[in-house]
Design a protein around this motif. Sequence first.
Motif, PDB file in Angstrom:
ATOM      1  N   ILE A  63      81.666  64.120  51.701  1.00 23.44           N
ATOM      2  CA  ILE A  63      80.613  63.838  52.660  1.00 23.44           C
ATOM      3  C   ILE A  63      79.323  63.514  52.032  1.00 23.44           C
ATOM      4  CG2 ILE A  63      79.538  64.684  54.794  1.00 23.44           C
ATOM      5  CD1 ILE A  63      82.101  66.060  55.063  1.00 23.44           C
ATOM      6  N   SER A  64      78.838  63.982  51.198  1.00 23.56           N
ATOM      7  CA  SER A  64      77.306  63.934  50.665  1.00 23.56           C
ATOM      8  C   SER A  64      77.280  62.546  49.981  1.00 23.56           C
ATOM      9  CB  SER A  64      77.065  65.087  49.808  1.00 23.56           C
ATOM     10  OG  SER A  64      77.759  65.201  48.368  1.00 23.56           O
ATOM     11  N   GLU A  65      78.431  62.213  49.261  1.00 21.98           N
ATOM     12  CA  GLU A  65      78.373  60.937  48.593  1.00 21.98           C
ATOM     13  C   GLU A  65      78.001  59.878  49.799  1.00 21.98           C
ATOM     14  OE1 GLU A  65      77.572  60.220  45.729  1.00 21.98           O
ATOM     15  OE2 GLU A  65      78.225  62.324  45.004  1.00 21.98           O
ATOM     16  N   ARG A  66      78.686  60.106  50.833  1.00 19.32           N
ATOM     17  CA  ARG A  66      78.630  59.049  52.089  1.00 19.32           C
ATOM     18  C   ARG A  66      77.175  58.911  52.468  1.00 19.32           C
ATOM     19  NH1 ARG A  66      84.593  59.671  54.987  1.00 19.32           N
ATOM     20  NH2 ARG A  66      84.507  61.539  53.508  1.00 19.32           N
ATOM     21  N   VAL A  67      76.735  60.243  52.746  1.00 18.07           N
ATOM     22  CA  VAL A  67      75.148  60.224  53.167  1.00 18.07           C
ATOM     23  C   VAL A  67      74.415  59.402  52.480  1.00 18.07           C
ATOM     24  CG1 VAL A  67      73.466  61.989  53.263  1.00 18.07           C
ATOM     25  CG2 VAL A  67      75.476  62.307  54.156  1.00 18.07           C
ATOM     26  N   SER A  68      74.667  59.731  50.698  1.00 22.22           N
ATOM     27  CA  SER A  68      73.669  58.874  49.918  1.00 22.22           C
ATOM     28  C   SER A  68      73.942  57.569  49.967  1.00 22.22           C
ATOM     29  CB  SER A  68      74.040  59.818  48.378  1.00 22.22           C
ATOM     30  OG  SER A  68      73.727  60.995  48.133  1.00 22.22           O
ATOM     31  N   ILE A  69      75.227  57.444  50.121  1.00 26.10           N
ATOM     32  CA  ILE A  69      75.468  55.767  50.341  1.00 26.10           C
ATOM     33  C   ILE A  69      74.713  55.233  51.272  1.00 26.10           C
ATOM     34  CG2 ILE A  69      77.408  53.717  50.796  1.00 26.10           C
ATOM     35  CD1 ILE A  69      79.118  55.504  49.307  1.00 26.10           C
ATOM     36  N   ALA A  70      74.626  55.949  52.651  1.00 22.54           N
ATOM     37  CA  ALA A  70      73.906  55.321  53.660  1.00 22.54           C
ATOM     38  C   ALA A  70      72.556  55.461  53.478  1.00 22.54           C
ATOM     39  CB  ALA A  70      74.108  56.333  54.982  1.00 22.54           C
ATOM     40  N   VAL A  71      71.930  56.413  53.144  1.00 22.99           N
ATOM     41  CA  VAL A  71      70.584  56.447  52.646  1.00 22.99           C
ATOM     42  C   VAL A  71      70.095  55.219  51.493  1.00 22.99           C
ATOM     43  CG1 VAL A  71      68.465  57.883  51.497  1.00 22.99           C
ATOM     44  CG2 VAL A  71      70.096  58.791  53.226  1.00 22.99           C
ATOM     45  N   VAL A  93      87.255  58.983  48.155  1.00 26.37           N
ATOM     46  CA  VAL A  93      86.784  58.015  49.493  1.00 26.37           C
ATOM     47  C   VAL A  93      87.326  56.685  49.512  1.00 26.37           C
ATOM     48  CG1 VAL A  93      84.936  57.302  50.778  1.00 26.37           C
ATOM     49  CG2 VAL A  93      84.764  59.712  49.539  1.00 26.37           C
ATOM     50  N   ASP A  94      88.108  56.270  50.734  1.00 27.75           N
ATOM     51  CA  ASP A  94      88.603  54.913  50.321  1.00 27.75           C
ATOM     52  C   ASP A  94      87.446  53.786  50.728  1.00 27.75           C
ATOM     53  OD1 ASP A  94      88.461  54.239  53.236  1.00 27.75           O
ATOM     54  OD2 ASP A  94      90.367  55.348  53.707  1.00 27.75           O
ATOM     55  N   GLU A  95      87.846  52.695  50.318  1.00 24.53           N
ATOM     56  CA  GLU A  95      86.991  51.462  50.476  1.00 24.53           C
ATOM     57  C   GLU A  95      86.451  51.378  52.017  1.00 24.53           C
ATOM     58  OE1 GLU A  95      85.486  49.821  47.983  1.00 24.53           O
ATOM     59  OE2 GLU A  95      86.655  51.267  46.824  1.00 24.53           O
ATOM     60  N   GLU A  96      87.186  51.496  53.022  1.00 26.48           N
ATOM     61  CA  GLU A  96      86.620  51.254  54.242  1.00 26.48           C
ATOM     62  C   GLU A  96      85.780  52.380  54.785  1.00 26.48           C
ATOM     63  OE1 GLU A  96      90.240  51.399  57.091  1.00 26.48           O
ATOM     64  OE2 GLU A  96      90.995  49.416  56.177  1.00 26.48           O
ATOM     65  N   GLU A  97      85.855  53.553  54.460  1.00 27.93           N
ATOM     66  CA  GLU A  97      84.799  54.587  54.576  1.00 27.93           C
ATOM     67  C   GLU A  97      83.620  54.442  53.766  1.00 27.93           C
ATOM     68  OE1 GLU A  97      84.459  57.504  56.673  1.00 27.93           O
ATOM     69  OE2 GLU A  97      85.640  56.106  57.610  1.00 27.93           O
ATOM     70  N   ILE A  98      83.656  53.699  52.667  1.00 30.60           N
ATOM     71  CA  ILE A  98      82.400  53.511  51.830  1.00 30.60           C
ATOM     72  C   ILE A  98      81.740  52.256  52.493  1.00 30.60           C
ATOM     73  CG2 ILE A  98      81.696  52.310  49.648  1.00 30.60           C
ATOM     74  CD1 ILE A  98      84.007  53.969  48.171  1.00 30.60           C
ATOM     75  N   ASP A  99      82.591  51.220  52.931  1.00 29.30           N
ATOM     76  CA  ASP A  99      81.915  50.302  53.888  1.00 29.30           C
ATOM     77  C   ASP A  99      81.220  50.683  55.207  1.00 29.30           C
ATOM     78  OD1 ASP A  99      82.612  48.527  51.986  1.00 29.30           O
ATOM     79  OD2 ASP A  99      84.366  47.631  53.027  1.00 29.30           O
ATOM     80  N   ARG A 100      81.899  51.818  55.678  1.00 31.05           N
ATOM     81  CA  ARG A 100      81.154  52.380  56.969  1.00 31.05           C
ATOM     82  C   ARG A 100      79.809  53.154  56.572  1.00 31.05           C
ATOM     83  NH1 ARG A 100      86.940  53.480  57.939  1.00 31.05           N
ATOM     84  NH2 ARG A 100      87.645  52.259  59.842  1.00 31.05           N
ATOM     85  N   ARG A 102      78.032  52.583  54.252  1.00 31.07           N
ATOM     86  CA  ARG A 102      76.966  51.406  54.025  1.00 31.07           C
ATOM     87  C   ARG A 102      76.440  51.046  55.572  1.00 31.07           C
ATOM     88  NH1 ARG A 102      78.352  47.561  48.740  1.00 31.07           N
ATOM     89  NH2 ARG A 102      79.439  49.368  47.872  1.00 31.07           N
ATOM     90  N   GLU A 103      77.204  51.142  56.594  1.00 31.79           N
ATOM     91  CA  GLU A 103      76.654  50.679  57.851  1.00 31.79           C
ATOM     92  C   GLU A 103      76.244  51.889  58.460  1.00 31.79           C
ATOM     93  OE1 GLU A 103      80.320  49.133  59.619  1.00 31.79           O
ATOM     94  OE2 GLU A 103      80.255  47.446  58.050  1.00 31.79           O
ATOM     95  N   GLY A 104      75.965  52.831  57.922  1.00 34.17           N
ATOM     96  CA  GLY A 104      75.592  54.308  58.382  1.00 34.17           C
ATOM     97  C   GLY A 104      76.537  55.002  59.323  1.00 34.17           C
ATOM     98  N   THR A 105      77.989  55.041  59.272  1.00 30.53           N
ATOM     99  CA  THR A 105      78.715  55.714  59.913  1.00 30.53           C
ATOM    100  C   THR A 105      79.815  56.012  59.023  1.00 30.53           C
ATOM    101  OG1 THR A 105      79.797  55.365  62.442  1.00 30.53           O
ATOM    102  CG2 THR A 105      79.969  53.628  60.951  1.00 30.53           C
ATOM    103  N   SER A 106      81.185  56.627  60.046  1.00 36.42           N
ATOM    104  CA  SER A 106      82.298  57.045  59.459  1.00 36.42           C
ATOM    105  C   SER A 106      83.382  56.782  60.601  1.00 36.42           C
ATOM    106  CB  SER A 106      82.239  58.183  59.060  1.00 36.42           C
ATOM    107  OG  SER A 106      83.402  58.885  58.608  1.00 36.42           O
ATOM    108  N   ALA A 107      84.586  56.801  60.326  1.00 40.78           N
ATOM    109  CA  ALA A 107      85.665  56.863  61.357  1.00 40.78           C
ATOM    110  C   ALA A 107      85.708  58.184  61.861  1.00 40.78           C
ATOM    111  CB  ALA A 107      86.972  56.388  60.790  1.00 40.78           C
ATOM    112  N   ASP A 108      85.371  59.005  61.137  1.00 39.08           N
ATOM    113  CA  ASP A 108      85.402  60.666  61.527  1.00 39.08           C
ATOM    114  C   ASP A 108      84.329  61.132  62.402  1.00 39.08           C
ATOM    115  OD1 ASP A 108      84.970  63.286  61.538  1.00 39.08           O
ATOM    116  OD2 ASP A 108      86.716  63.657  59.743  1.00 39.08           O
ATOM    117  N   PRO A 109      84.193  61.299  63.343  1.00 33.26           N
ATOM    118  CA  PRO A 109      83.007  61.483  64.352  1.00 33.26           C
ATOM    119  C   PRO A 109      82.174  62.719  63.507  1.00 33.26           C
ATOM    120  CG  PRO A 109      84.981  61.335  65.602  1.00 33.26           C
ATOM    121  CD  PRO A 109      85.470  61.376  64.448  1.00 33.26           C
ATOM    122  N   ALA A 110      82.754  63.650  63.210  1.00 35.18           N
ATOM    123  CA  ALA A 110      82.055  64.746  62.536  1.00 35.18           C
ATOM    124  C   ALA A 110      81.039  64.301  61.353  1.00 35.18           C
ATOM    125  CB  ALA A 110      82.905  65.869  61.973  1.00 35.18           C
ATOM    126  N   ILE A 111      81.779  63.293  60.527  1.00 36.84           N
ATOM    127  CA  ILE A 111      81.131  62.674  59.395  1.00 36.84           C
ATOM    128  C   ILE A 111      79.961  61.820  59.950  1.00 36.84           C
ATOM    129  CG2 ILE A 111      81.076  61.304  57.360  1.00 36.84           C
ATOM    130  CD1 ILE A 111      84.027  62.635  56.714  1.00 36.84           C
TER     131      ILE A 111
END
Length: 176
Positions: A63-71, A93-100, A102-111
């Motif tokens: 999760i923190s890596e996705r936060v870092s990607i978004a920032v 973390v799969d490529e779709e979640e990495i792309d999400r 980058r867009e500032g979101t995730s398919a998982d509502p909690a993330i």
Amino acid sequence: MPRLARLTPDTAVGTSRDLLAELTSRHGRTGDMVATMAHSPAVLSGYLQLSRAMGRAKLDRRISERVSIAVQTLQGCALCLDAHVDAARARGVDEEEIDRAREGTSADPAIAAIITLALQVYRQPTSITDEQIAALREFGHSDRAIADVVGIVALNVLTGAFNLVAGLTPGSDTGA
């Protein structure tokens, strides 16, 4: 082209020399960012301390890596973004979640809620509401995880801004 020169244990002075020597002896090398941060012992020491502290964060690293990607997508530091994308991939973390991310979101509502919080901390922390924090708790995020988001954003602001000012870009890391 880097705007600030890399330092080594031989070219740095004082506390920076000692920190670089310790890092080089432990890891065999230092990256461009750390070697360049050595111009300011305060910045280098602060970065190392915050980085170590955030390594103990409660928030799951995927999760923190996705936060870092978004920032970093917003901040524009390609060097940091590449590093966090690589780290996310290494943690599964799969490529779709990495792309999400980058867009500032995730398919998982909690993330997605945690990423939204992080982006608000980055952009406009005054916009964060009591209801938003309550919703994060309902998703199962602890107060510690919520607080850790602020630290993760702060670390990303420091590293990304430093790299942008210093002119460090992907492929420029030559090691030491």
